[in-house]
Design a protein around this motif. Sequence first.
Motif, PDB file in Angstrom:
ATOM      1  N   ASP A 247       0.826  -1.208   0.000  1.00 20.47           N
ATOM      2  CA  ASP A 247       0.000   0.000   0.000  1.00 20.47           C
ATOM      3  C   ASP A 247       0.862   1.260   0.000  1.00 20.47           C
ATOM      4  N   TYR A 248       1.959   1.216   0.745  1.00 19.86           N
ATOM      5  CA  TYR A 248       2.886   2.348   0.803  1.00 19.86           C
ATOM      6  C   TYR A 248       3.437   2.634  -0.592  1.00 19.86           C
ATOM      7  N   ARG A 249       3.815   1.569  -1.297  1.00 20.42           N
ATOM      8  CA  ARG A 249       4.355   1.700  -2.653  1.00 20.42           C
ATOM      9  C   ARG A 249       3.301   2.245  -3.615  1.00 20.42           C
ATOM     10  N   GLU A 250       2.097   1.683  -3.546  1.00 24.15           N
ATOM     11  CA  GLU A 250       1.054   2.104  -4.474  1.00 24.15           C
ATOM     12  C   GLU A 250       0.590   3.529  -4.208  1.00 24.15           C
ATOM     13  N   ALA A 251       0.610   3.957  -2.937  1.00 25.25           N
ATOM     14  CA  ALA A 251       0.234   5.337  -2.615  1.00 25.25           C
ATOM     15  C   ALA A 251       1.145   6.324  -3.331  1.00 25.25           C
ATOM     16  N   TRP A 252       2.422   5.962  -3.438  1.00 22.50           N
ATOM     17  CA  TRP A 252       3.380   6.826  -4.137  1.00 22.50           C
ATOM     18  C   TRP A 252       3.170   6.772  -5.645  1.00 22.50           C
ATOM     19  N   TRP A 253       3.212   5.580  -6.213  1.00 27.52           N
ATOM     20  CA  TRP A 253       3.193   5.449  -7.668  1.00 27.52           C
ATOM     21  C   TRP A 253       1.861   5.854  -8.277  1.00 27.52           C
ATOM     22  N   ARG A 254       0.764   5.548  -7.612  1.00 22.53           N
ATOM     23  CA  ARG A 254      -0.554   5.848  -8.171  1.00 22.53           C
ATOM     24  C   ARG A 254      -1.218   7.054  -7.512  1.00 22.53           C
ATOM     25  N   GLY A 255      -0.575   7.593  -6.486  1.00 20.92           N
ATOM     26  CA  GLY A 255      -1.192   8.689  -5.756  1.00 20.92           C
ATOM     27  C   GLY A 255      -0.484  10.021  -5.881  1.00 20.92           C
ATOM     28  N   TYR A 256       0.669  10.186  -5.211  1.00 22.99           N
ATOM     29  CA  TYR A 256       1.231  11.529  -5.094  1.00 22.99           C
ATOM     30  C   TYR A 256       2.586  11.717  -5.772  1.00 22.99           C
ATOM     31  N   ARG A 257       3.055  10.745  -6.542  1.00 18.50           N
ATOM     32  CA  ARG A 257       4.296  10.944  -7.304  1.00 18.50           C
ATOM     33  C   ARG A 257       4.113  12.073  -8.312  1.00 18.50           C
ATOM     34  N   GLU A 258       5.041  13.017  -8.313  1.00 16.18           N
ATOM     35  CA  GLU A 258       5.015  14.216  -9.151  1.00 16.18           C
ATOM     36  C   GLU A 258       3.821  15.125  -8.838  1.00 16.18           C
ATOM     37  N   VAL A 259       3.229  14.918  -7.668  1.00 15.06           N
ATOM     38  CA  VAL A 259       2.162  15.799  -7.177  1.00 15.06           C
ATOM     39  C   VAL A 259       2.648  16.559  -5.954  1.00 15.06           C
ATOM     40  N   MET A 260       3.245  15.845  -4.996  1.00 12.77           N
ATOM     41  CA  MET A 260       3.806  16.498  -3.817  1.00 12.77           C
ATOM     42  C   MET A 260       5.303  16.687  -4.008  1.00 12.77           C
ATOM     43  N   GLY A 261       5.763  17.920  -3.836  1.00 12.58           N
ATOM     44  CA  GLY A 261       7.178  18.225  -3.904  1.00 12.58           C
ATOM     45  C   GLY A 261       7.747  18.470  -2.520  1.00 12.58           C
ATOM     46  N   PHE A 262       9.033  18.759  -2.479  1.00  8.79           N
ATOM     47  CA  PHE A 262       9.708  19.007  -1.206  1.00  8.79           C
ATOM     48  C   PHE A 262      10.809  20.037  -1.439  1.00  8.79           C
ATOM     49  N   VAL A 263      10.802  21.099  -0.651  1.00  6.34           N
ATOM     50  CA  VAL A 263      11.824  22.140  -0.760  1.00  6.34           C
ATOM     51  C   VAL A 263      12.569  22.260   0.559  1.00  6.34           C
ATOM     52  N   THR A 264      13.883  22.304   0.483  1.00  5.16           N
ATOM     53  CA  THR A 264      14.741  22.500   1.645  1.00  5.16           C
ATOM     54  C   THR A 264      15.333  23.893   1.542  1.00  5.16           C
ATOM     55  N   MET A 265      15.102  24.735   2.551  1.00  2.92           N
ATOM     56  CA  MET A 265      15.503  26.145   2.488  1.00  2.92           C
ATOM     57  C   MET A 265      16.397  26.537   3.649  1.00  2.92           C
ATOM     58  N   LEU A 266      17.411  27.326   3.350  1.00  3.60           N
ATOM     59  CA  LEU A 266      18.202  28.006   4.371  1.00  3.60           C
ATOM     60  C   LEU A 266      17.611  29.389   4.584  1.00  3.60           C
ATOM     61  N   LEU A 267      17.404  29.748   5.854  1.00  2.46           N
ATOM     62  CA  LEU A 267      16.752  31.011   6.192  1.00  2.46           C
ATOM     63  C   LEU A 267      17.586  31.800   7.193  1.00  2.46           C
ATOM     64  N   ARG A 268      17.513  33.113   7.078  1.00  2.00           N
ATOM     65  CA  ARG A 268      18.053  34.010   8.097  1.00  2.00           C
ATOM     66  C   ARG A 268      16.908  34.767   8.751  1.00  2.00           C
ATOM     67  N   PRO A 269      16.985  34.987  10.073  1.00  2.00           N
ATOM     68  CA  PRO A 269      15.949  35.812  10.703  1.00  2.00           C
ATOM     69  C   PRO A 269      15.954  37.218  10.122  1.00  2.00           C
TER      70      PRO A 269
END
Length: 284
Positions: A247-269
């Motif tokens: 189910d974990y595999r199918e959720a990715w391949w048939r569900g949210y692959r190329e739908v949910m992205g992820f951004v890693t950001m460096l921030l300064r106050p």
Amino acid sequence: MNGDRRAVDDRRAVDDRRAVTYDDIDTEATWNLLRDTHPVIAPLSDGSVDRVLRLARLEPGARVLDVGCGLGAWLLRALELHPEATGHGIDACASHIEAAAAAAGGRGLNGRATFEAADALRFAPGERYDLVLCVGLSDAFGGLRDNLACLRRLVRPDGLVLIGEPFWEREPPEAALKALELPRQALTDLPTTVERVAAAGWLPVHGHVSTVQEWDDFLWACVSGLTRWGVTAGGRDGREILRYAADYREAWWRGYREVMGFVTMLLRPLPPWAASLAARPTRW
């Protein structure tokens, strides 16, 4: 994939006589399986992790805090890249802390890295840190804005924060929302995510958007770990674990692959004298 279910350490399938059920297994239990294959609990390659951490350019004697440190991979790599820095990791999951401490010893970082099972909302350090890491944990704080408010009290005014946030690559179909167990409004697109960070009083100085390959590698590592656990457990436990892996595999391949992205950001106050920059209209 509901993170509110009780976490189960991967070893329990072998060591505990009580049967494992499908509902016992959650993201924490899955991530515990990544210590040898993908210890960075996020869709980033080793090269991407190094690139982001090098951009922090820590000075000798810098202090690093990892909030929700997981298996310790971010913190330990930061210390390897900045050999005169020291670090502390906190996480609510005791098995994560145990694994992180063991990894520090195996990499010769015991004298520079410490780990503690702690609630991030109640954690009160004696002094603030030069770099605070908090990757993929905003939901535990109640959202991005509350997460950033918590991190502000942990980082020096001239320090840096590194966060990792999911976002919608495109309008999510119902299959993706069902697979993720998320309402549509839980995430926004990438520009709006960056706007929200700026509106909360931060200056984004670098961002890495995870590639589809980085996502695939991360999800396959999760599936591989679950499969290994299920095959080792065997019997009824094994069937439940392997069903979860499928189910974990199918959720990715048939569900949210190329739908949910992820951004890693460096921030300064944002400095107090520039506070008006945070007042620009946003869709928060």
